[in-house]
Design a protein around this motif. Structure first.
Motif, mmCIF file in Angstrom:
data_model
loop_
_atom_site.group_PDB
_atom_site.id
_atom_site.type_symbol
_atom_site.label_atom_id
_atom_site.label_comp_id
_atom_site.label_asym_id
_atom_site.label_seq_id
_atom_site.Cartn_x
_atom_site.Cartn_y
_atom_site.Cartn_z
ATOM 1 N N LEU A 1 10.972 3.875 -13.511
ATOM 2 C CA LEU A 1 10.520 4.511 -11.962
ATOM 3 C C LEU A 1 12.155 4.402 -11.115
ATOM 4 O O LEU A 1 12.237 5.054 -10.219
ATOM 5 C CB LEU A 1 9.439 4.076 -11.253
ATOM 6 N N GLY A 2 13.074 3.369 -11.899
ATOM 7 C CA GLY A 2 13.529 3.036 -11.503
ATOM 8 C C GLY A 2 13.476 2.193 -10.316
ATOM 9 O O GLY A 2 14.487 3.137 -8.747
ATOM 10 N N GLN A 3 12.526 1.921 -9.541
ATOM 11 C CA GLN A 3 11.765 1.750 -8.511
ATOM 12 C C GLN A 3 12.732 -0.262 -7.632
ATOM 13 O O GLN A 3 12.467 -1.244 -8.512
ATOM 14 C CB GLN A 3 10.547 1.041 -8.243
ATOM 15 N N ASN A 4 13.983 0.171 -7.153
ATOM 16 C CA ASN A 4 14.260 -0.853 -6.090
ATOM 17 C C ASN A 4 14.146 -0.427 -4.367
ATOM 18 O O ASN A 4 14.825 0.406 -4.555
ATOM 19 C CB ASN A 4 16.177 -0.679 -6.545
ATOM 20 N N PHE A 5 13.637 -1.214 -4.003
ATOM 21 C CA PHE A 5 12.726 -0.679 -2.652
ATOM 22 C C PHE A 5 13.116 -0.891 -0.961
ATOM 23 O O PHE A 5 14.309 -1.878 -1.797
ATOM 24 C CB PHE A 5 11.508 -1.492 -2.034
ATOM 25 N N PRO B 1 9.907 8.815 -1.579
ATOM 26 C CA PRO B 1 10.423 7.731 -0.875
ATOM 27 C C PRO B 1 9.528 6.144 -1.383
ATOM 28 O O PRO B 1 9.286 5.556 -0.112
ATOM 29 C CB PRO B 1 9.035 8.819 -0.442
ATOM 30 N N GLY B 2 8.844 6.274 -2.344
ATOM 31 C CA GLY B 2 7.827 4.480 -2.735
ATOM 32 C C GLY B 2 7.259 4.225 -1.816
ATOM 33 O O GLY B 2 6.773 4.781 -0.695
ATOM 34 N N PRO B 3 7.220 3.322 -1.227
ATOM 35 C CA PRO B 3 6.717 2.757 0.004
ATOM 36 C C PRO B 3 6.983 3.266 1.248
ATOM 37 O O PRO B 3 6.270 2.988 2.007
ATOM 38 C CB PRO B 3 6.955 1.498 0.404
ATOM 39 N N ALA C 1 8.098 14.740 2.020
ATOM 40 C CA ALA C 1 8.501 13.510 0.411
ATOM 41 C C ALA C 1 7.838 13.824 -0.235
ATOM 42 O O ALA C 1 6.847 14.044 -0.701
ATOM 43 C CB ALA C 1 7.943 12.441 1.101
ATOM 44 N N ILE C 2 8.470 13.915 -1.823
ATOM 45 C CA ILE C 2 8.287 14.404 -3.314
ATOM 46 C C ILE C 2 8.426 12.593 -4.106
ATOM 47 O O ILE C 2 8.947 12.241 -4.477
ATOM 48 C CB ILE C 2 8.841 15.131 -4.005
ATOM 49 N N GLU C 3 7.239 12.040 -4.548
ATOM 50 C CA GLU C 3 6.772 10.649 -5.420
ATOM 51 C C GLU C 3 5.896 11.403 -6.707
ATOM 52 O O GLU C 3 4.962 11.834 -6.608
ATOM 53 C CB GLU C 3 7.098 9.971 -4.468
ATOM 54 N N ALA D 1 9.789 15.080 -9.122
ATOM 55 C CA ALA D 1 11.015 16.305 -8.120
ATOM 56 C C ALA D 1 11.912 17.399 -9.179
ATOM 57 O O ALA D 1 12.721 18.487 -8.303
ATOM 58 C CB ALA D 1 12.326 15.315 -7.682
ATOM 59 N N LEU D 2 12.366 17.050 -10.184
ATOM 60 C CA LEU D 2 13.066 17.274 -11.438
ATOM 61 C C LEU D 2 11.925 18.380 -12.266
ATOM 62 O O LEU D 2 12.049 19.590 -12.622
ATOM 63 C CB LEU D 2 12.994 16.185 -12.803
ATOM 64 N N GLU D 3 10.569 18.187 -12.183
ATOM 65 C CA GLU D 3 9.916 20.054 -11.986
ATOM 66 C C GLU D 3 9.740 20.686 -10.866
ATOM 67 O O GLU D 3 8.720 21.625 -12.068
ATOM 68 C CB GLU D 3 8.319 19.041 -13.261
ATOM 69 N N LEU E 1 17.112 7.492 -5.154
ATOM 70 C CA LEU E 1 16.695 7.898 -6.489
ATOM 71 C C LEU E 1 17.327 7.013 -7.417
ATOM 72 O O LEU E 1 18.538 6.725 -7.220
ATOM 73 C CB LEU E 1 16.826 9.202 -6.554
ATOM 74 N N PRO E 2 16.343 7.349 -8.372
ATOM 75 C CA PRO E 2 16.939 6.240 -9.823
ATOM 76 C C PRO E 2 18.569 7.406 -9.724
ATOM 77 O O PRO E 2 17.982 8.182 -9.750
ATOM 78 C CB PRO E 2 16.254 6.239 -10.831
ATOM 79 N N TYR E 3 19.375 6.211 -10.474
ATOM 80 C CA TYR E 3 20.506 7.081 -10.239
ATOM 81 C C TYR E 3 20.006 8.317 -11.137
ATOM 82 O O TYR E 3 21.250 9.207 -10.948
ATOM 83 C CB TYR E 3 21.821 6.008 -10.906
HETATM 84 N N1 SAM Z 1 12.700 5.150 -1.314
HETATM 85 C C1 SAM Z 1 12.309 4.455 -1.361
HETATM 86 C C2 SAM Z 1 13.276 3.173 -0.670
HETATM 87 O O1 SAM Z 1 14.557 3.352 -0.097
HETATM 88 O O2 SAM Z 1 12.753 1.999 -0.595
HETATM 89 C C3 SAM Z 1 11.867 3.978 -3.427
HETATM 90 C C4 SAM Z 1 13.711 4.342 -4.140
HETATM 91 S S1 SAM Z 1 13.367 3.979 -5.085
HETATM 92 C C5 SAM Z 1 15.077 3.757 -5.581
HETATM 93 C C6 SAM Z 1 13.313 5.465 -6.266
HETATM 94 C C7 SAM Z 1 11.411 5.773 -5.557
HETATM 95 O O3 SAM Z 1 11.908 7.675 -6.630
HETATM 96 C C8 SAM Z 1 10.607 5.208 -6.786
HETATM 97 O O4 SAM Z 1 9.683 5.761 -5.423
HETATM 98 C C9 SAM Z 1 10.554 6.405 -7.594
HETATM 99 O O5 SAM Z 1 8.803 6.143 -7.638
HETATM 100 C C10 SAM Z 1 10.717 7.615 -7.039
HETATM 101 N N2 SAM Z 1 11.071 8.245 -8.844
HETATM 102 C C11 SAM Z 1 11.828 8.111 -9.360
HETATM 103 N N3 SAM Z 1 11.524 9.049 -9.962
HETATM 104 C C12 SAM Z 1 11.483 10.523 -9.874
HETATM 105 C C13 SAM Z 1 10.857 11.918 -9.826
HETATM 106 N N4 SAM Z 1 11.838 12.160 -10.790
HETATM 107 N N5 SAM Z 1 10.693 12.304 -9.090
HETATM 108 C C14 SAM Z 1 9.875 11.980 -7.919
HETATM 109 N N6 SAM Z 1 10.128 10.610 -7.674
HETATM 110 C C15 SAM Z 1 11.017 9.879 -8.430
#
Ligand code: SAM
Length: 280
Positions: A25-29, A56-58, A75-77, A104-106, A123-125
């Motif tokens: 999920l590209g999670q880097n918080f 938003p993640g956490p 916030a869309i998560e 968010a893409l859907e 977001l993930p890049y």
């Molecule tokens: N915003 C938080 C922060 O700054 O700590 C989390 C950033 S983390 C890089 C990316 C977040 O986007 C994760 O919580 C992940 O689950 C969420 N995410 C990834 N793909 C997504 C998507 N297609 N739609 C919505 N959220 C998504």
């Protein structure tokens, strides 16, 4: 370190809700709330705006946006594991945070938002670039949003703000700068995130222009720019020859030389060329 709100520190939130970062999920918080508040301040007038936050993640950036006075945040998560942590934030800011558990893409979030709208996301890049392109290419201009404040891998951020003559200049720069003011407003080292990614990141702020900087039909401009940069090292007379048999005449009438190369052509010049096709 000053506290931005009375909620627990993010490390505690992550432990308490078992939010171990998922690579898929590209999670880097971002865990430093002073940093997330600083990012929120780059987004412009929050008090008078609804903010769409994607991923938003956490909730570090969400808390920054709310602490900085956002009128309302949607916030869309995608990751349902984050919902309890986000609910705690919603309870601390009554009536100001709504969370949608979705990709968010859907989904189309516009029905849940009131103008003016600003978009902020870490977001993930790959998702970020895809959404950026969608947000920059709506069916009509101006779009539903006033500004975009988005975290990217630094190299992508440089492509968004690049000027003609640089290696980074291409389709993304033209797409972004034709109808927006775009600038890099923050640089972040890998250690700003948990876990740390391999590359540096940067926050880009794009403020929409009410009308495009130069007149051009978006579909024609996009076709020309795509063809020109598909073969960016070739002269325009070669890279664009598939677009029209009289491309050399068109280049001349737009004030361009057929021997010019795409990476030296300004947005204004691309628009001049696009207008020679509109007269057909
Ligand atoms: N915003 C938080 C922060 O700054 O700590 C989390 C950033 S983390 C890089 C990316 C977040 O986007 C994760 O919580 C992940 O689950 C969420 N995410 C990834 N793909 C997504 C998507 N297609 N739609 C919505 N959220 C998504």
């Amino acid at each position: 370190m000053a506290m931005i709100d009375s909620l627990p520190p993010l490390r505690e939130v992550i432990t308490q809700h078992g939010l171990s970062a998922k690579k898929a999920l590209g999670q880097n918080f971002l865990l430093d709330l002073n940093l997330t508040a600083k990012i929120a301040r780059q987004a412009g007038d929050l008090a008078g705006s609804d903010v769409l936050e994607v991923g938003p993640g956490p909730g570090g950036l969400t808390r920054g946006l709310l602490a900085e006075g956002a009128r309302r945040v949607l916030a869309i998560e995608k990751d349902a594991r984050c919902l309890p942590a986000l609910e705690e934030i919603a309870a601390a800011y009554p009536g100001r945070l709504d969370v949608l558990n979705a990709d968010a893409l859907e989904i189309d979030p516009t029905q849940h938002l009131t103008q003016p709208i600003r978009i902020v996301a870490n977001l993930p890049y790959n998702v970020g670039t895809e959404l950026l392109v969608r947000w920059l290419t709506p069916p009509t201009w101006p779009p539903f949003w006033e500004s975009l404040t988005l975290m990217f891998q630094r190299e992508v951020a440089q492509r968004i703000v690049a000027q003609p003559g640089s290696k980074a200049y291409g389709r993304l720069a033209i797409l972004a700068q034709w109808r927006c003011d775009a600038k890099i407003v923050m640089d972040l080292p890998p250690e700003a995130f948990v876990p740390a990614p391999k590359v540096r990141s940067a926050v880009v702020h794009l403020e929409r222009l009410e009308t495009p900087r130069y007149e051009a039909d978006p579909a024609i401009l996009s076709r020309i720019v795509a063809a020109a940069f598909n073969q960016r090292r070739k002269m325009l007379r070669a890279s664009l020859k598939g677009l029209a048999p009289d491309i050399e005449d068109r280049l001349h009438s737009a004030g361009l030389s057929p021997t010019d190369r795409a990476e030296r052509i300004s947005i204004e010049q691309f628009c001049n060329l696009a207008r020679t096709f509109e007269q057909d």
